[in-house]
Design a protein around this motif. Structure first.
Motif, short mmCIF file in Angstrom:
data_model
loop_
_atom_site.label_atom_id
_atom_site.label_comp_id
_atom_site.label_asym_id
_atom_site.label_seq_id
_atom_site.Cartn_x
_atom_site.Cartn_y
_atom_site.Cartn_z
N UNK A 13 3.67 -6.42 2.77
CA UNK A 13 2.98 -5.16 2.55
C UNK A 13 2.38 -4.63 3.85
N UNK A 14 1.82 -5.53 4.65
CA UNK A 14 1.27 -5.12 5.95
C UNK A 14 2.36 -4.52 6.83
N UNK A 15 3.53 -5.14 6.83
CA UNK A 15 4.63 -4.66 7.67
C UNK A 15 5.12 -3.30 7.19
N UNK A 16 5.23 -3.13 5.87
CA UNK A 16 5.74 -1.86 5.33
C UNK A 16 4.73 -0.74 5.52
N UNK A 17 3.44 -1.08 5.57
CA UNK A 17 2.40 -0.07 5.81
C UNK A 17 2.65 0.73 7.09
N UNK A 18 3.36 0.12 8.03
CA UNK A 18 3.61 0.78 9.31
C UNK A 18 4.74 1.81 9.23
N UNK A 19 5.44 1.85 8.09
CA UNK A 19 6.62 2.71 7.96
C UNK A 19 6.32 3.92 7.09
N UNK A 20 7.13 4.94 7.24
CA UNK A 20 6.87 6.22 6.59
C UNK A 20 7.76 6.39 5.36
N UNK A 21 7.38 5.72 4.24
CA UNK A 21 8.04 5.99 2.97
C UNK A 21 7.13 5.57 1.82
N UNK A 22 7.38 6.15 0.65
CA UNK A 22 6.59 5.84 -0.55
C UNK A 22 7.20 4.64 -1.25
N UNK A 42 0.61 6.62 -1.64
CA UNK A 42 1.98 6.34 -1.26
C UNK A 42 2.40 4.91 -1.58
N UNK A 43 1.47 4.12 -2.11
CA UNK A 43 1.76 2.72 -2.45
C UNK A 43 1.21 2.42 -3.83
N UNK A 303 9.10 -5.84 9.09
CA UNK A 303 9.16 -4.40 9.30
C UNK A 303 10.61 -3.93 9.35
N UNK A 304 11.48 -4.73 9.98
CA UNK A 304 12.89 -4.37 10.04
C UNK A 304 13.53 -4.36 8.67
N UNK A 305 13.08 -5.26 7.79
CA UNK A 305 13.59 -5.24 6.42
C UNK A 305 13.24 -3.92 5.75
N UNK A 306 11.99 -3.46 5.92
CA UNK A 306 11.58 -2.18 5.38
C UNK A 306 12.37 -1.03 5.99
N UNK A 307 12.61 -1.08 7.28
CA UNK A 307 13.40 -0.04 7.95
C UNK A 307 14.82 0.02 7.37
N UNK A 308 15.40 -1.15 7.16
CA UNK A 308 16.77 -1.20 6.64
C UNK A 308 16.83 -0.62 5.24
N UNK A 309 15.87 -0.97 4.38
CA UNK A 309 15.85 -0.47 3.00
C UNK A 309 15.69 1.04 2.98
N UNK A 310 14.81 1.55 3.84
CA UNK A 310 14.51 2.98 3.86
C UNK A 310 15.49 3.79 4.71
#
Length: 404
Positions: A13-22, A42-43, A303-310
């Motif tokens: 959750x901390x890592x995804x907080x840095x990214x721009x998506x809901x 957004x969360x 964070x890269x996992x979140x980037x890949x998903x989004x």
């Protein structure tokens, strides 16, 4: 971009907080009271008895009046939710980060090794065991000695054992079938010689955007009786051939498994005849592997996992020259009356991060993790020496109850 996430971990959750998506996170009920406090516009956080249970996830969405059509992607945060995420995505007609076929390959070790074998890559021979009779004849009878038995979809080497004789194997399998049947059937495979490595990184569009190879101080199966349970990053300038070979091997394995976008934690053996595939997960490694990777390569795998998903651009690696070593702290077996604190751990030479996770007094068991530590130094020899020092210091500083 709106993403449905199954399961909750604060570090994710901390890592995804840095990214721009809901995002909407379906979290375990036992975590919900604490996790709900992190909800924002957004969360969104939804309580669920078990985010690995497709029925429970769908019910949680329905109770909250969530329209499944709002999601652009569905993903799981760890190995236990990656297949349920794909199943939920199929049920609600939305895209999954990993398809059901691909996610199953990253969970079921027999399916995984079949895919690797079909691609012509070196991998141990295996046999599926669901009853004692499966150990006699058939595929199991063709395996040499020693052998390894493990859950089909386990994690962190739990319930994984080496057996050197038929009787030892039968005893191990019998115990697993009786006490851990929910994890079965089980996989029996031939033992692979060689030093154990783990390969970690990110893949986007079928191309590695970040990669690192690390060597375990001791093979994981050899740490049950003591020693250092940890690994250190390999220096590509010192091991150019090995690092190049592992990078190429990792990419070929990922292609065989069908991953084009995401992160991975892969384990291989470097044997006399070259690299041999062991297993691979579509997640970041445990312990402090994520922290060691970020310190070495400047990339946070979560964070890269979140980037890949989004569908966001991949991060750019920034290399640090220091070798990073991460280890699991273990205490002697018995009743621990006192343990060093996190502050004492961080005061040790070359320890740059870490934490003591278990408070004394407590009962400790063989192999139990009570903390983690990250060590950084200019070279591999110093890192290994400091890792050994930290483990020996910690174990020696634990005050144990003296038996009469």
């Amino acid at each position: 971009m709106r993403v449905l996430i199954l399961g909750y971990k604060s570090v994710v959750d901390d890592a995804i907080d840095k990214l721009d998506f809901d995002r909407t996170t379906v979290t375990e009920l036992r975590k919900y009271a604490r996790v709900s406090q992190r909800a924002t516009d957004r969360a969104r956080m939804l309580p669920c008895g078990d985010p690995t249970d497709v029925e429970a996830v769908l019910a949680a969405l329905a109770r909250a009046g969530v329209d499944p059509a709002e999601f652009d992607a569905v993903c799981g945060i760890d190995e236990f939710t990656v297949v349920p995420a794909a199943a939920v995505a199929a049920a609600i007609g939305r895209p999954a980060h990993l398809s059901l076929e691909v996610s199953l390959r990253f969970r079921d070790k027999e399916l995984q090794k079949r895919a690797i074998r079909a691609a012509g890559l070196p991998v141990a021979r295996t046999a599926v065991v669901a009853r004692p009779a499966d150990l006699v004849g058939g595929p199991a009878g063709e395996l040499g000695w020693p052998r390894v038995v493990k859950p089909m979809a386990g994690a962190a080497a739990v319930d994984t054992y080496r057996a050197d004789t038929g009787q030892e194997l039968a005893d191990r399998v019998g115990t697993l079938l009786a006490t851990a049947a929910a994890k079965g059937p089980f996989l029996v495979e031939e033992y692979v010689e060689g030093g154990e490595l783990h390969l970690d990184g990110c893949v986007r569009g079928g191309r590695l955007t970040a990669f690192g190879a690390s060597r375990y101080v001791q093979n994981i199966l050899n740490t049950s009786s003591g020693g250092v349970r940890g690994s250190y990053t390999l220096d590509a300038t010192r091991h150019p051939e090995l690092c190049a070979r592992t990078e190429q091997f990792a990419l070929r394995c990922l292609q065989a498994l069908g991953m084009r976008d995401g992160i991975f934690h892969m384990e291989v053996f470097d044997g006399p005849d070259g690299l041999v595939f062991s297993e691979c997960a579509a997640r970041a490694g445990g312990g402090m592997i994520t922290e060691a990777f970020e310190a070495r390569y400047g990339i946070n795998l979560l964070t890269e996992q979140g980037r890949a998903v989004a569908g966001l651009p991949a991060g750019e690696p920034v290399l640090d020259d220091r070798v990073q070593g991460q280890l699991t702290l273990r205490a002697p077996v018995g009743n621990a009356l006192e343990m060093p604190g996190t502050g004492e751990l961080l005061a040790r030479p070359e320890v740059v991060d870490g934490r003591v996770e278990t408070a004394a007094p407590t009962r400790t068991s063989a192999g139990q993790r009570v903390g983690v530590a990250l060590v950084a130094a200019p070279d591999e020899e110093t890192v290994i020496a400091r890792m050994r020092d930290v483990q020996e210091w910690f174990a020696g500083a634990v005050v144990m109850e003296q038996l009469p």
